[in-house]
Design an enzyme around this catalytic site. Structure first.
Site, mmCIF file in Angstrom:
data_model
loop_
_atom_site.group_PDB
_atom_site.id
_atom_site.type_symbol
_atom_site.label_atom_id
_atom_site.label_comp_id
_atom_site.label_asym_id
_atom_site.label_seq_id
_atom_site.Cartn_x
_atom_site.Cartn_y
_atom_site.Cartn_z
ATOM 1 N N ARG A 122 0.829 -1.223 0.000
ATOM 2 C CA ARG A 122 0.000 0.000 0.000
ATOM 3 C C ARG A 122 0.860 1.268 0.000
ATOM 4 O O ARG A 122 0.431 2.304 -0.503
ATOM 5 C CB ARG A 122 -0.953 -0.028 1.215
ATOM 6 C CG ARG A 122 -2.066 1.030 1.161
ATOM 7 C CD ARG A 122 -3.142 0.740 2.191
ATOM 8 N NE ARG A 122 -4.291 1.631 2.074
ATOM 9 C CZ ARG A 122 -4.509 2.708 2.827
ATOM 10 N NH1 ARG A 122 -3.634 3.042 3.768
ATOM 11 N NH2 ARG A 122 -5.571 3.450 2.656
ATOM 12 N N ILE A 150 -7.475 7.521 -1.177
ATOM 13 C CA ILE A 150 -7.270 6.066 -1.236
ATOM 14 C C ILE A 150 -8.090 5.530 -0.073
ATOM 15 O O ILE A 150 -7.978 6.020 1.055
ATOM 16 C CB ILE A 150 -5.773 5.672 -1.155
ATOM 17 C CG1 ILE A 150 -5.600 4.147 -1.020
ATOM 18 C CG2 ILE A 150 -5.032 6.370 -0.033
ATOM 19 C CD1 ILE A 150 -4.123 3.678 -1.121
ATOM 20 N N SER A 151 -8.962 4.548 -0.336
ATOM 21 C CA SER A 151 -9.912 4.078 0.676
ATOM 22 C C SER A 151 -9.195 3.405 1.851
ATOM 23 O O SER A 151 -8.079 2.891 1.717
ATOM 24 C CB SER A 151 -10.894 3.079 0.056
ATOM 25 O OG SER A 151 -11.563 3.663 -1.030
ATOM 26 N N GLN A 152 -9.897 3.392 2.983
ATOM 27 C CA GLN A 152 -9.436 2.693 4.192
ATOM 28 C C GLN A 152 -9.233 1.196 3.855
ATOM 29 O O GLN A 152 -10.088 0.596 3.188
ATOM 30 C CB GLN A 152 -10.529 2.846 5.241
ATOM 31 C CG GLN A 152 -10.270 2.220 6.569
ATOM 32 C CD GLN A 152 -11.532 2.224 7.439
ATOM 33 O OE1 GLN A 152 -12.646 2.374 6.923
ATOM 34 N NE2 GLN A 152 -11.364 2.051 8.721
#
Ligand code: SAM
Length: 224
Positions: free
Chosen positions: A37, A63-65
């Protein structure tokens, strides 16, 4: 930080943020252990890559959790032979997770600058089964349909008709539906026949708006 430190942070993220919160699919957990990530966050944010939250990226997006990426991917029940559409490429992170689990992934982003960065990243990391497109994902990708799974990483007022139509029979469409700047309900539609879809809810989520012909207008009016 060394590769070993980063692998350790990824393992902790999977154990504490995902498995303990109920993500059960072994293949999803393994994919989340593998995708770096830190390569998908903005420069200067690498040290926060494994924290439990969304992070800002270019073009005012996020950027999503990690938990939400895992939840949506698990709900999509991706199989190794699946052809997948993701709407809302953003950083490319969720597309990389899907690419670990499915045969091919088409991901579409409305901001060309984000699409270009994500395409470069995914290629540099060796994801040859992932194609990045620029455009309005509420229309889907008719030339590539049907899809076994469609993941929408932005919240719409309703489920776009085009996406329902581009789902294969047996296919799963995972999408947040609800308010423009408040909460949405994460839905999974499963296409049973040409005209029948089962619908299940996976709880409340908070996404950036799905802007497009079959989503919201930029000012929050419904364009669908
Ligand atoms: N999946 C991304 C990731 O892993 O980084 C996070 C996506 S971010 C929460 C949502 C993205 O959806 C934004 O980049 C936004 O520009 C994009 N988006 C919103 N409406 C869209 C549309 N109609 N078509 C394509 N992308 C759209």
């Amino acid at each position: 930080m060394t590769e070993t430190d980063l692998a350790h942070l990824r393992d902790r993220m999977v154990d504490i943020q995902l498995a303990r919160r109920g993500i059960r699919d072994r293949r999803v957990l393994d994919a989340m252990r593998q995708v770096p990530r830190e390569c998908f966050v903005e420069s200067g944010f690498e040290e926060f890559a494994y924290e439990d939250g969304a992070l800002p990226i270019a073009s005012g997006q996020t950027i999503s959790q990690p938990y939400i990426v895992a939840l949506m991917t698990e709900a999509a029940e991706l199989q190794p032979t699946d052809k997948v559409l993701e709407v809302g490429t953003g950083s490319g992170y969720a597309a990389a997770i899907a690419a670990q689990l499915a045969a091919s992934v088409h991901t579409i982003e409305r901001h060309d600058a984000l699409a270009k960065i994500a395409a470069r990243r995914l290629a540099a990391l060796g994801y040859r089964n992932c194609v990045v497109h620029t455009g309005d994902g509420t229309r889907g990708l008719p030339d590539e349909a049907p899809f076994d799974a469609i993941l929408v990483a932005a919240g719409g007022p309703t489920v776009p008709h085009a996406l329902k139509q581009q789902l294969a029979i047996g296919g799963r469409l995972v999408i947040p539906v609800g308010d423009f700047d408040g909460e949405q309900s994460l839905l999974r539609l499963t296409r049973r026949t040409v005209s029948d879809y089962d619908e299940e809810a996976f709880g409340a989520v908070r996404f950036v708006p799905l802007i497009g012909e079959q989503g919201w207008a930029e000012d929050g009016a419904r364009s669908a």
